[in-house]
Design a protein around this motif. Structure first.
Motif, PDB file in Angstrom:
ATOM      1  N   ASN A   1       1.698   3.292   2.220  1.00  0.00           N
ATOM      2  CA  ASN A   1       2.574   3.481   3.386  1.00  0.00           C
ATOM      3  C   ASN A   1       3.617   2.375   3.530  1.00  0.00           C
ATOM      4  O   ASN A   1       4.306   2.310   4.526  1.00  0.00           O
TER       5      ASN A   1
ATOM      6  N   LYS B   1      -0.484  -5.037   1.327  1.00  0.00           N
ATOM      7  CA  LYS B   1      -1.942  -4.905   1.263  1.00  0.00           C
ATOM      8  C   LYS B   1      -2.650  -6.017   2.023  1.00  0.00           C
ATOM      9  O   LYS B   1      -3.654  -5.777   2.685  1.00  0.00           O
TER      10      LYS B   1
ATOM     11  N   GLN C   1      -1.923   1.318  11.573  1.00  0.00           N
ATOM     12  CA  GLN C   1      -1.774   2.257  10.455  1.00  0.00           C
ATOM     13  C   GLN C   1      -0.417   2.962  10.488  1.00  0.00           C
ATOM     14  O   GLN C   1      -0.002   3.555   9.492  1.00  0.00           O
TER      15      GLN C   1
ATOM     16  N   LEU D   1      -6.114  -1.479  15.496  1.00  0.00           N
ATOM     17  CA  LEU D   1      -6.470  -0.867  14.217  1.00  0.00           C
ATOM     18  C   LEU D   1      -5.735   0.452  14.017  1.00  0.00           C
ATOM     19  O   LEU D   1      -5.140   0.691  12.969  1.00  0.00           O
ATOM     20  N   GLY D   2      -5.750   1.293  15.039  1.00  0.00           N
ATOM     21  CA  GLY D   2      -5.094   2.595  14.941  1.00  0.00           C
ATOM     22  C   GLY D   2      -3.591   2.500  14.820  1.00  0.00           C
ATOM     23  O   GLY D   2      -2.989   3.086  13.910  1.00  0.00           O
TER      24      GLY D   2
ATOM     25  N   SER E   1       0.854  -1.179   0.000  1.00  0.00           N
ATOM     26  CA  SER E   1       0.000   0.000   0.000  1.00  0.00           C
ATOM     27  C   SER E   1       0.893   1.232   0.000  1.00  0.00           C
ATOM     28  O   SER E   1       2.121   1.128   0.040  1.00  0.00           O
TER      29      SER E   1
ATOM     30  N   ARG F   1      -2.767  -5.083   5.650  1.00  0.00           N
ATOM     31  CA  ARG F   1      -3.708  -4.009   5.929  1.00  0.00           C
ATOM     32  C   ARG F   1      -5.141  -4.527   5.948  1.00  0.00           C
ATOM     33  O   ARG F   1      -5.903  -4.260   6.867  1.00  0.00           O
TER      34      ARG F   1
ATOM     35  N   ARG G   1      -5.736  -6.972   8.903  1.00  0.00           N
ATOM     36  CA  ARG G   1      -5.856  -6.241  10.167  1.00  0.00           C
ATOM     37  C   ARG G   1      -7.233  -5.584  10.281  1.00  0.00           C
ATOM     38  O   ARG G   1      -7.892  -5.668  11.313  1.00  0.00           O
ATOM     39  N   VAL G   2      -7.648  -4.921   9.213  1.00  0.00           N
ATOM     40  CA  VAL G   2      -8.959  -4.255   9.234  1.00  0.00           C
ATOM     41  C   VAL G   2     -10.063  -5.288   9.452  1.00  0.00           C
ATOM     42  O   VAL G   2     -10.962  -5.088  10.278  1.00  0.00           O
TER      43      VAL G   2
END
Length: 171
Positions: free
Chosen positions: A8, A12, A102, A98-99, A6, A15, A18-19
């Motif tokens: 950052n 992918k 990122q 989650l936070g 992704s 990400r 995790r979500v």
């Protein structure tokens, strides 16, 4: 930049995993809180996850171990503000995962791993209580245990990957 990363630099798959895991964990934790509060307000309340006498999530959530892991009340008292439902801790944990997930830093990765190890230790403790003390099977509980182990795996992969990149930069 490869298409599997992704913007950052996080893969992918990680990400999205995790979500998905944190969203499921949040949903299960909010549901657990709903069941516990509903059962406390109405003793006749029957949750969707109450399938039989020995397959009952509400029995688990309203037990001594459903708040503060059954440990907080030993030193702070049953009615203490510190003796919160385990589901509240789950909501905080999945939101934090989650936070922080990122953020792409070694510090965040180490914190994610430490928090995951704590959640896995808590999962193992509560699983033992579930089987050995309560003699119950809680689908919601077991599902969160699986999510916690999966998050640990993802966080270990993240930390390993970031540590590897950091070592390459110092060479």
């Amino acid at each position: 930049m490869s298409s599997s990363k992704s913007s950052n630099g996080v893969p992918k798959w990680e990400r999205w995993a995790r979500v998905l895991l944190c969203a499921l964990g949040l949903i299960l934790s909010v549901y657990a809180l709903h069941v516990e509060l509903s059962k406390e307000n109405d003793p006749n309340y029957r949750a969707m996850c109450d399938l039989a006498e020995s397959v009952s999530c509400s029995k688990v959530f309203t037990s001594r171990w459903g708040r503060g892991f059954g440990l907080v009340q030993l030193f702070a008292g049953k009615d203490s503000l510190l003796n919160q439902p385990n589901s509240i801790l789950g909501i905080l944990f999945y939101t934090l995962q989650l936070g922080l997930g990122q953020m792409v830093s070694v510090t965040a990765a180490h914190f994610l791993v430490m928090a995951s190890w704590l959640s896995v230790a808590g999962s193992l403790y509560l699983a033992a209580i579930l089987v050995l003390v309560l003699g119950d099977f809680c689908m919601v509980c077991v599902s969160t245990y699986i999510i916690n182990f999966a998050l640990l795996y993802i966080n270990l992969k993240r930390r390993t990957g970031l540590n590897g990149k950091q070592k390459k930069k110092t060479r």
